[in-house]
Design an enzyme around this catalytic site. Structure first.
Site, PDB file in Angstrom:
ATOM      1  N   HIS B 281       0.976  -0.740  -0.208  1.00  0.00           N
ATOM      2  CA  HIS B 281       0.355   0.091  -0.370  1.00  0.00           C
ATOM      3  C   HIS B 281       1.309   1.174  -0.295  1.00  0.00           C
ATOM      4  O   HIS B 281       0.965   1.912  -1.071  1.00  0.00           O
ATOM      5  CB  HIS B 281      -1.238   0.249   1.300  1.00  0.00           C
ATOM      6  CG  HIS B 281      -1.741   1.188   1.342  1.00  0.00           C
ATOM      7  ND1 HIS B 281      -3.312   1.479   1.164  1.00  0.00           N
ATOM      8  CD2 HIS B 281      -1.963   2.837   2.088  1.00  0.00           C
ATOM      9  CE1 HIS B 281      -4.358   2.064   0.980  1.00  0.00           C
ATOM     10  NE2 HIS B 281      -2.859   2.887   1.891  1.00  0.00           N
ATOM     11  N   GLU B 282       2.407   1.313   1.515  1.00  0.00           N
ATOM     12  CA  GLU B 282       2.357   2.838   1.101  1.00  0.00           C
ATOM     13  C   GLU B 282       3.307   3.341   0.051  1.00  0.00           C
ATOM     14  O   GLU B 282       3.845   3.799  -0.378  1.00  0.00           O
ATOM     15  CB  GLU B 282       3.237   2.093   2.015  1.00  0.00           C
ATOM     16  CG  GLU B 282       2.425   2.457   3.678  1.00  0.00           C
ATOM     17  CD  GLU B 282       1.860   3.191   3.716  1.00  0.00           C
ATOM     18  OE1 GLU B 282       1.513   4.869   2.821  1.00  0.00           O
ATOM     19  OE2 GLU B 282       0.052   3.652   4.503  1.00  0.00           O
ATOM     20  N   HIS B 285       1.580   4.483  -2.919  1.00  0.00           N
ATOM     21  CA  HIS B 285       1.650   6.260  -2.819  1.00  0.00           C
ATOM     22  C   HIS B 285       3.236   7.020  -2.925  1.00  0.00           C
ATOM     23  O   HIS B 285       3.185   7.452  -3.659  1.00  0.00           O
ATOM     24  CB  HIS B 285       1.350   6.134  -0.834  1.00  0.00           C
ATOM     25  CG  HIS B 285      -0.300   6.259  -0.823  1.00  0.00           C
ATOM     26  ND1 HIS B 285      -0.872   6.898  -1.075  1.00  0.00           N
ATOM     27  CD2 HIS B 285       0.029   5.615   0.152  1.00  0.00           C
ATOM     28  CE1 HIS B 285      -1.947   7.147  -0.399  1.00  0.00           C
ATOM     29  NE2 HIS B 285      -2.005   5.890   0.274  1.00  0.00           N
ATOM     30  N   GLU B 314      -4.393   7.853  -3.857  1.00  0.00           N
ATOM     31  CA  GLU B 314      -5.182   7.158  -2.705  1.00  0.00           C
ATOM     32  C   GLU B 314      -5.257   5.536  -3.483  1.00  0.00           C
ATOM     33  O   GLU B 314      -5.562   4.367  -3.124  1.00  0.00           O
ATOM     34  CB  GLU B 314      -6.418   6.606  -2.242  1.00  0.00           C
ATOM     35  CG  GLU B 314      -6.720   5.524  -0.809  1.00  0.00           C
ATOM     36  CD  GLU B 314      -5.928   5.910   0.579  1.00  0.00           C
ATOM     37  OE1 GLU B 314      -5.165   6.585   1.004  1.00  0.00           O
ATOM     38  OE2 GLU B 314      -5.659   5.112   1.214  1.00  0.00           O
TER      39      GLU B 314
END
Lengths: 524, 524
Positions: B281-282, B285, B314
């Site tokens: 996830h990160e 980003h 996101e």
């Protein structure tokens, strides 16, 4: 107005200094990040961030606005003084006058500096660092020489601009050294260093003749080194809620806020005790920072809350590294723990472990030098700095003079300039005047240790009794709270009752040599 | 003047923005330090450091000096426009006009804000955070209610001050949401969310009825989790010379400089895949940040180099977490590696591992919610924010309304306010208008994925072929370079050829549910 309230101009000045301290501590946080975790590609932007903060700091420390604040505070404090001391007879004005005098001196210096020169020096430092890195890598002094020549020119120009701000006549080298060692003079250093230059080569000759065994240097796993460092700190009062231990290429100590103290170490291949000893050293710096009179909000942003000098700072790190961690009692305590962690005993016994903690043979590299020869590396640099800055020695002669003098002082000659006059970063960044603080640290540590032992008994006994907290307590009561209420020379005289001299340090070296040469467990 | 040279006022403005960006990135570096290594006792001083930088930033972004710079740049660019486009017919003026328009809009907002209110909000955020921490710990909503009431009052006051700066009429909630999702409206969100509210509960009912097996949650050693995260990043283009991976209490991504990108994860007990999925996830980003049009020095300090919106940001993290790391092909690839690292196979087979990567059962906590139920957590918060800010709902009614609506939407009711309306930090800090970006991220990710698959084929096939670099390449060509040349809605429409809608996301959820309920290796 309440009797304890600060007069308004002083309050305003304090608020200004508080904001200045905030800015400075942001730089410290960025420096810590840069040297512990920052990815390499972040360097250029980090340089811009730090330059922005440096400009803001210089502006805050030299602006007309700040000068007015300081003048108003001086008038207020002087006024309250002339009117008598009805409301403040508790000594506070004395401390405040000292604060204001130190601020005034610094302002005079900042104001005399041509901002263009400040910018040129910053650029030359950055360039000098890069050129030096490459020249050292290629062992090419000629490639570094022009940058060094330029840096000497710029620093001499800086010293010339600052000369009028000095309260007494000072030579260019002395002016540059004031930042690190307030009120130091060349003559004083020469007098302090002369016995070192005379005596230490004799001790080195004795060492060579006796040729005692060196300690073992087994391979210590990184994880074990790490946990031993953590244990050492835990036994020396490390508090994880206010302190942080990290890794970096070169060990350092760094204060990021009034309750945020950090140290770093590194694991060095083939030097199994390097991280452990560096932890002791950096923790000594950090303890000093933690003990400076900053806890009181009143003092934190004021000069009195700052370190007395770099020499005194270094005396604190060297105390824990050399007086404590290299002692017999310390070796006896930690030897079983190292053996247990490693699962075998390559040192043979506590004496062998002590020998590993105390390498004495001279070498060509300053940062790897043991206690016996370290100060001669400094004497060499001090002499050469004076020659370069004040005696017109051409830069081209530096490598030759380095090799020649190294042979005379230490009996060793570097095989290359990389291991010779290119080994340190200091000159590449124009840090002339800094090196003597390292030697002063050894001398101050030795003299303060004599005083301490006179009051609480031999350090060996205290450590053997598992009472190292008493050492911390003594330093925390006598040394740390002084801050800049005194200079380094005054601190030593105030605590030991006499001016700083080389004798206590030389006595210490003689005892250590006798221990190394004599029977394994002998005491002098 | 060379054809490519910037006009002088634009150059001056760029220099100002560059310094502003430097200051902002210093805050980011301090934030990273604070959340990864800073000792707890450093918090108060760090707060002062950040507040100092925030004041400097606000000053730079609202000063008369800056307003003059912007006006001069506008005059220059408009002038060059009216004079015809002899020297700049390459589209640069269009981009520059967009930059200037975005800067103008932000300046109008900053200038309309009463500095006193800015200070009050900052203080209320700090206080709100502390009160919330304690209220959550004690499960005591009543203790938090006054702080929330005050924060709502302050944010409504802020919205009222900003209202005149809006180019179109906007409600208070909409005004506050502009920072996160430029040009968003309540009506648009309600239209987008209505199908979610209608359809997802039906899917959840199907899940309940079928009750498929959940994946195993074995104990994964931290060292193994750490090396698996490192392997994942290495396979996804992680470059240690520009990137850094660290640990923190809550995972985040953080850009510290144009070539300095950092992400953090955490190891969660009983959630063996949490660190691995958070890394995915990160990194999503961070890839987005790395791909924004900032490499070119010309654009970096300008708005066009910023993220399109929080929803688009996101969408990028969710793409890598949900579309890639929760896919069948990904599970098949990584299952053997997990088994090898652990030395046994608690998942049974790749299907069992895929189930562990895809928890679907609804719960009461947003940050632990699986893909199927996540957006309903957001719908709930969006409804309640509108009720609090625009429909006069008393704060005291919040816990009851939360439980009631949670039951209706998700079929679960929190056992306490700690697991209910006190679970998130956002409202304690007054971050109204932020939550919908999380749901928009899911919707945008789904619609862009449809477009991507139309161009390069099914993601499952690409991953199975070991060609995830093609996914990165597509996003890096289509999505990342847009920056703020568009808003989130325009980005989706430009790339997918139609306005954003909920259908692609609902289709995805239906397929995932069918996979979980149906035969182990079935495809829809």
């Amino acid at each position: 107005m309440a009797a304890t309230a600060l007069p308004d101009p002083v309050q305003q000045l304090q608020e200004h200094l508080h904001q200045t301290r905030l800015l400075g501590s942001i730089s410290s946080a960025l420096y810590f990040d840069q040297n512990t975790v920052m990815p390499a590609a972040g360097a250029a932007w980090r340089g811009e961030q730090l330059a922005l903060l440096a400009r803001q700091l210089h502006e805050r420390q030299s602006s007309a606005f700040y000068a007015d604040l300081l003048a108003a505070a001086e008038a207020e404090v002087e006024g309250s003084q002339t009117q008598g001391s009805k409301t403040r007879s508790n000594g506070a004005p004395t401390a405040m006058r000292r604060n204001l005098a130190l601020l005034r001196q610094e302002l005079e210096r900042q104001q005399r500096l041509d901002p263009d020169l400040v910018g040129q020096i910053a650029a030359a430092q950055s360039r000098g660092n890069a050129v030096w890195q490459e020249a050292k890598r290629r062992d090419d002094f000629a490639a570094f020489a022009p940058a060094l020549t330029e840096m000497i020119r710029l620093r001499r120009a800086q010293a010339a601009q600052l000369a009028d701000a000095e309260p007494v006549a000072r030579s260019p080298w002395e002016i540059l050294a004031q930042t690190f060692e307030p009120d130091i003079s060349t003559a004083r250093l020469q007098a302090l260093f002369a016995p070192l230059t005379a005596e230490i080569p004799v001790l080195l000759e004795q060492l060579r003749a006796a040729d005692p065994p060196e300690g073992a240097a087994p391979d210590l796993p990184e994880g074990l080194q790490d946990s031993l460092c953590a244990e050492l700190l835990a036994s020396w009062g490390y508090d994880a809620s206010r302190c942080l231990r990290a890794r970096s290429a070169h060990p350092f100590s760094c204060t990021v806020g009034p309750h945020d103290f950090r140290i770093t170490t590194r694991v060095v291949p083939d030097q199994p005790l390097a991280a452990f000893l560096a932890t002791a050293h950096e923790w000594g710096h950090s303890l000093y920072e933690q003990g400076l009179p900053r806890g009181d909000d009143h003092y934190f942003p004021w000069p009195l809350g700052e370190a007395t000098s770099m020499g005194v700072h270094e005396s604190q790190s060297l105390f824990w590294e050399c007086r404590v961690a290299r002692s017999r009692a310390f070796a006896a305590h930690w030897h079983p723990r190292f053996v247990q962690g490693l699962g075998r005993d390559p040192w043979g016994d506590a004496d062998g472990f002590w020998r590993s903690l105390n390498p004495l043979r001279p070498g060509t590299t300053r940062v790897e030098a043991g206690e016996l020869s370290y100060c001669l590396h400094i004497v060499l640099r001090f002499e050469l700095e004076l020659a370069l800055l004040e005696q017109e020695m051409p830069v081209a002669e530096l490598p030759g003079r380095w090799r020649e003098r190294m042979g005379e002082l230490l009996g060793v000659v570097p095989a290359s300039d990389r291991e010779g006059c290119l080994q340190d970063i200091h000159w590449a960044e124009g840090l002339f005047g800094y090196f003597p603080s390292y030697a002063l640290g050894h001398l101050i540590s030795a003299q303060l240790t004599e005083t301490m032992e006179g009051e609480i008994g031999p350090i060996e006994t205290v450590i053997a009794a598992g009472e190292s907290a008493r050492l911390r307590e003594w330093l925390g009561r006598k040394v740390w709270p002084l801050g800049r209420s005194v200079n380094g020379a005054e601190l030593v005289e105030q605590l030991s009752g006499r001016p700083l001299e080389a004798l206590p340090f030389l006595d210490h070296l003689e005892r250590k040599l006798a221990e190394a040469i004599g029977p394994a467990c002998g005491t002098p």
